[in-house]
Design a protein around this motif. Structure first.
Motif, PDB file in Angstrom:
ATOM      1  N   SER A  76       8.556  -1.738   5.665  1.00 18.92           N
ATOM      2  CA  SER A  76       7.472  -2.722   5.746  1.00 18.92           C
ATOM      3  C   SER A  76       6.527  -2.647   4.542  1.00 18.92           C
ATOM      4  CB  SER A  76       6.682  -2.549   7.041  1.00 18.92           C
ATOM      5  OG  SER A  76       5.957  -1.330   7.015  1.00 18.92           O
ATOM      6  N   GLN A  77       6.446  -1.498   3.910  1.00 16.41           N
ATOM      7  CA  GLN A  77       5.617  -1.326   2.707  1.00 16.41           C
ATOM      8  C   GLN A  77       4.159  -1.736   2.906  1.00 16.41           C
ATOM      9  OE1 GLN A  77       6.506  -0.055  -0.704  1.00 16.41           O
ATOM     10  NE2 GLN A  77       7.680   0.920   0.924  1.00 16.41           N
ATOM     11  N   VAL A  78       3.582  -1.382   4.048  1.00 16.98           N
ATOM     12  CA  VAL A  78       2.185  -1.732   4.291  1.00 16.98           C
ATOM     13  C   VAL A  78       1.238  -0.534   4.241  1.00 16.98           C
ATOM     14  CG1 VAL A  78       2.654  -3.878   5.545  1.00 16.98           C
ATOM     15  CG2 VAL A  78       2.494  -1.743   6.803  1.00 16.98           C
ATOM     16  N   THR A  79       1.743   0.673   4.475  1.00 18.43           N
ATOM     17  CA  THR A  79       0.860   1.842   4.444  1.00 18.43           C
ATOM     18  C   THR A  79       0.833   2.440   3.037  1.00 18.43           C
ATOM     19  OG1 THR A  79       2.615   3.418   5.004  1.00 18.43           O
ATOM     20  CG2 THR A  79       1.425   2.382   6.860  1.00 18.43           C
ATOM     21  N   PRO A  80      -0.258   3.138   2.713  1.00 12.83           N
ATOM     22  CA  PRO A  80      -0.312   3.815   1.401  1.00 12.83           C
ATOM     23  C   PRO A  80       0.846   4.787   1.211  1.00 12.83           C
ATOM     24  CG  PRO A  80      -2.478   3.841   2.442  1.00 12.83           C
ATOM     25  CD  PRO A  80      -1.507   3.302   3.462  1.00 12.83           C
ATOM     26  N   GLU A  81       1.229   5.478   2.290  1.00 11.77           N
ATOM     27  CA  GLU A  81       2.338   6.433   2.200  1.00 11.77           C
ATOM     28  C   GLU A  81       3.648   5.722   1.872  1.00 11.77           C
ATOM     29  OE1 GLU A  81      -0.919   8.443   4.319  1.00 11.77           O
ATOM     30  OE2 GLU A  81      -0.014   6.471   4.592  1.00 11.77           O
ATOM     31  N   ALA A  82       3.914   4.600   2.524  1.00 15.50           N
ATOM     32  CA  ALA A  82       5.146   3.850   2.258  1.00 15.50           C
ATOM     33  C   ALA A  82       5.174   3.355   0.821  1.00 15.50           C
ATOM     34  CB  ALA A  82       5.274   2.677   3.235  1.00 15.50           C
ATOM     35  N   LYS A  83       4.032   2.914   0.330  1.00 15.21           N
ATOM     36  CA  LYS A  83       3.968   2.395  -1.042  1.00 15.21           C
ATOM     37  C   LYS A  83       4.205   3.492  -2.071  1.00 15.21           C
ATOM     38  CE  LYS A  83       1.078  -1.496   0.196  1.00 15.21           C
ATOM     39  NZ  LYS A  83      -0.230  -2.140   0.132  1.00 15.21           N
ATOM     40  N   VAL A  84       3.623   4.656  -1.852  1.00 14.20           N
ATOM     41  CA  VAL A  84       3.816   5.729  -2.825  1.00 14.20           C
ATOM     42  C   VAL A  84       5.237   6.281  -2.743  1.00 14.20           C
ATOM     43  CG1 VAL A  84       3.010   7.774  -1.551  1.00 14.20           C
ATOM     44  CG2 VAL A  84       2.621   7.627  -3.991  1.00 14.20           C
ATOM     45  N   VAL A  85       5.832   6.310  -1.551  1.00 13.77           N
ATOM     46  CA  VAL A  85       7.221   6.761  -1.436  1.00 13.77           C
ATOM     47  C   VAL A  85       8.147   5.773  -2.138  1.00 13.77           C
ATOM     48  CG1 VAL A  85       9.107   7.275   0.173  1.00 13.77           C
ATOM     49  CG2 VAL A  85       6.823   8.181   0.607  1.00 13.77           C
ATOM     50  N   LYS A  86       7.834   4.487  -2.086  1.00 12.43           N
ATOM     51  CA  LYS A  86       8.618   3.487  -2.832  1.00 12.43           C
ATOM     52  C   LYS A  86       8.527   3.778  -4.333  1.00 12.43           C
ATOM     53  CE  LYS A  86      11.022  -0.317  -3.173  1.00 12.43           C
ATOM     54  NZ  LYS A  86      12.374  -0.402  -2.638  1.00 12.43           N
ATOM     55  N   GLU A  87       7.334   4.129  -4.800  1.00 17.27           N
ATOM     56  CA  GLU A  87       7.186   4.483  -6.213  1.00 17.27           C
ATOM     57  C   GLU A  87       7.976   5.744  -6.549  1.00 17.27           C
ATOM     58  OE1 GLU A  87       3.372   4.259  -8.174  1.00 17.27           O
ATOM     59  OE2 GLU A  87       2.659   2.773  -6.730  1.00 17.27           O
ATOM     60  N   LEU A  88       7.996   6.705  -5.638  1.00 15.89           N
ATOM     61  CA  LEU A  88       8.809   7.907  -5.849  1.00 15.89           C
ATOM     62  C   LEU A  88      10.284   7.541  -5.960  1.00 15.89           C
ATOM     63  CD1 LEU A  88       7.164  10.389  -3.310  1.00 15.89           C
ATOM     64  CD2 LEU A  88       7.063  10.537  -5.805  1.00 15.89           C
ATOM     65  N   ASP A  89      10.721   6.622  -5.126  1.00 14.51           N
ATOM     66  CA  ASP A  89      12.109   6.163  -5.152  1.00 14.51           C
ATOM     67  C   ASP A  89      12.428   5.500  -6.492  1.00 14.51           C
ATOM     68  OD1 ASP A  89      14.676   5.718  -4.086  1.00 14.51           O
ATOM     69  OD2 ASP A  89      14.095   3.782  -3.258  1.00 14.51           O
ATOM     70  N   ARG A  90      11.530   4.658  -6.961  1.00 12.59           N
ATOM     71  CA  ARG A  90      11.729   4.014  -8.264  1.00 12.59           C
ATOM     72  C   ARG A  90      11.764   5.042  -9.390  1.00 12.59           C
ATOM     73  NH1 ARG A  90       7.509  -0.328  -6.514  1.00 12.59           N
ATOM     74  NH2 ARG A  90       8.888  -2.007  -5.828  1.00 12.59           N
ATOM     75  N   PHE A  91      10.842   6.016  -9.314  1.00 10.46           N
ATOM     76  CA  PHE A  91      10.819   7.041 -10.355  1.00 10.46           C
ATOM     77  C   PHE A  91      12.112   7.851 -10.336  1.00 10.46           C
ATOM     78  CE2 PHE A  91       9.891  11.357 -11.855  1.00 10.46           C
ATOM     79  CZ  PHE A  91       9.630  11.048 -13.180  1.00 10.46           C
ATOM     80  N   ASP A  92      12.566   8.205  -9.145  1.00  9.13           N
ATOM     81  CA  ASP A  92      13.821   8.942  -9.017  1.00  9.13           C
ATOM     82  C   ASP A  92      14.969   8.153  -9.651  1.00  9.13           C
ATOM     83  OD1 ASP A  92      15.487  11.127  -7.929  1.00  9.13           O
ATOM     84  OD2 ASP A  92      16.233   9.577  -6.586  1.00  9.13           O
ATOM     85  N   MET A  93      14.964   6.842  -9.447  1.00 10.39           N
ATOM     86  CA  MET A  93      16.021   5.990  -9.998  1.00 10.39           C
ATOM     87  C   MET A  93      16.012   6.025 -11.536  1.00 10.39           C
ATOM     88  SD  MET A  93      16.605   1.869  -9.651  1.00 10.39           S
ATOM     89  CE  MET A  93      15.129   1.481 -10.585  1.00 10.39           C
TER      90      MET A  93
END
Length: 158
Positions: free
Chosen positions: A78-95
């Motif tokens: 859902s990408q609505v919480t701060p935690e979800a958003k930062v984990v998405k950024e972690l995923d992008r960085f990992d990529m």
């Protein structure tokens, strides 16, 4: 990604434990459906449907923690919480970090540029922005060294 959550600063108001759990759970459905990329020809809605069904199945197998696993998955999606958003950024960085490692391994600077382009401007967390800047710096240095080494090889072999 789980290890990367240790870099997060709890002063940011993030629940680091929740970030760690979400990082561990976010791609769990891939163990059933595989890593569906844009190159697979599967539309986003179908990808989401498959992954959601897989997560429901996994949650059903996980007993009393199944609900938490599924809730973490839904929160990430859902990408609505701060935690979800930062984990998405972690995923992008990992990529992009993996893409750079592949470029170095294959000795092909810039070969995977599309991965870097796809994340351009999408890092907002200060720690991740710093990491991306450092990765870009190292990648540029590698490209310069790689190009110099290639030109020296060409000169040497002629």
């Amino acid at each position: 990604m789980g290890i990367l959550t240790f870099l997060l600063d709890s002063k940011d108001g993030l629940d680091k434990v929740r970030c760690l759990k979400m990082a561990l759970v976010h791609d769990l459905a891939e163990c059933i459906v595989g890593d569906i990329t844009p190159f697979c020809g599967v539309v986003q809605s179908e990808k989401h449907r498959r992954e959601t069904e897989a997560m429901k199945h996994i949650a059903g197998l996980a007993g009393n923690v199944g609900e938490e696993l599924f809730d973490l998955y839904k929160e990430y999606e859902s990408q609505v919480t701060p935690e979800a958003k930062v984990v998405k950024e972690l995923d992008r960085f990992d990529m992009v970090l993996q893409a750079f490692e592949y470029e170095k391994d294959q000795q092909c600077p810039h070969k995977l540029q599309e991965f870097f382009d796809s994340t351009e401007g999408k890092f907002t967390h200060p720690i991740l922005s710093t990491l991306v800047d450092e990765l870009s710096k190292q990648r540029k240095e590698y490209e310069e060294i790689g190009l110099d080494a290639t030109s020296n090889l060409s000169t040497f072999s002629t």
